[in-house]
Design a protein around this motif. Structure first.
Motif, PDB file in Angstrom:
ATOM      1  N   GLN A  45      17.430  -8.289  28.194  1.00 13.42           N
ATOM      2  CA  GLN A  45      17.367  -7.529  27.158  1.00 13.42           C
ATOM      3  C   GLN A  45      17.998  -7.518  26.175  1.00 13.42           C
ATOM      4  O   GLN A  45      19.119  -7.925  26.076  1.00 13.42           O
ATOM      5  CB  GLN A  45      17.647  -5.955  27.782  1.00 13.42           C
ATOM      6  N   TYR A  46      17.489  -7.746  24.750  1.00 16.51           N
ATOM      7  CA  TYR A  46      18.016  -7.867  23.647  1.00 16.51           C
ATOM      8  C   TYR A  46      18.896  -6.684  23.413  1.00 16.51           C
ATOM      9  O   TYR A  46      18.707  -5.533  23.290  1.00 16.51           O
ATOM     10  CB  TYR A  46      16.931  -8.399  22.399  1.00 16.51           C
ATOM     11  N   VAL A  47      20.293  -7.148  22.775  1.00 18.85           N
ATOM     12  CA  VAL A  47      21.148  -5.942  22.303  1.00 18.85           C
ATOM     13  C   VAL A  47      21.115  -6.171  20.711  1.00 18.85           C
ATOM     14  O   VAL A  47      21.046  -5.159  19.949  1.00 18.85           O
ATOM     15  CB  VAL A  47      22.481  -6.561  22.743  1.00 18.85           C
ATOM     16  N   ALA A  48      21.032  -7.390  20.072  1.00 19.23           N
ATOM     17  CA  ALA A  48      20.835  -7.664  18.661  1.00 19.23           C
ATOM     18  C   ALA A  48      20.353  -8.854  18.336  1.00 19.23           C
ATOM     19  O   ALA A  48      20.647  -9.583  19.098  1.00 19.23           O
ATOM     20  CB  ALA A  48      22.287  -7.521  18.141  1.00 19.23           C
ATOM     21  N   VAL A  49      19.681  -9.132  17.250  1.00 22.61           N
ATOM     22  CA  VAL A  49      19.075 -10.175  16.895  1.00 22.61           C
ATOM     23  C   VAL A  49      19.301 -10.586  15.401  1.00 22.61           C
ATOM     24  O   VAL A  49      19.298  -9.472  14.757  1.00 22.61           O
ATOM     25  CB  VAL A  49      17.559 -10.503  17.414  1.00 22.61           C
TER      26      VAL A  49
END
Length: 123
Positions: A45-49
């Motif tokens: 799961q992405y947190v920040a990109v």
């Protein structure tokens, strides 16, 4: 391409940490970079990109508390984490994506991963 994360550790609720991820090999400035949490199977799961253009994306729980940034001269991406709470406890993975034309927020779009750095928030 190799990614090496650092900066994890144990912090009290309300504290801060800054994660770093150094990339070697490839052309860092052309990668989109992201920080991810473990998910089911290989679906992290992405947190920040942050895209190669510098545009940023955050999951809802990270907005207003976390800041992703990149230094292309140092081949490094950072995640500044403020006002941490126990629900933020996890292993954080850095990923690099060579996608062109859009900014990837799904883990399957990332080709390269670091080994992870543990963040523990507890009193």
């Amino acid at each position: 391409v190799q990614l090496v994360e650092s900066g994890g550790g144990q912090v009290q609720p309300g504290g801060s940490l800054r994660l770093s991820c150094v990339v070697s090999g490839g052309t860092f400035s052309e990668f989109a970079m992201g920080w991810f949490l473990p998910g089911s199977g290989n679906d992290r799961q992405y947190v920040a990109v942050i895209g190669f253009s510098g545009k940023t994306y955050y999951r809802d729980s990270a907005k207003g508390r976390f800041t992703i940034s990149r230094d292309n001269a140092k081949n490094t991406v950072y995640l500044q984490m403020n006002n941490l709470n126990p629900e933020d406890t996890a292993t954080y993975y850095c990923g690099a994506s060579p996608t062109v034309g859009w900014d990837p927020i799904h883990s399957f779009e990332y080709d390269y991963w670091g080994q992870g750095t543990q963040v523990t928030v507890s009193s």
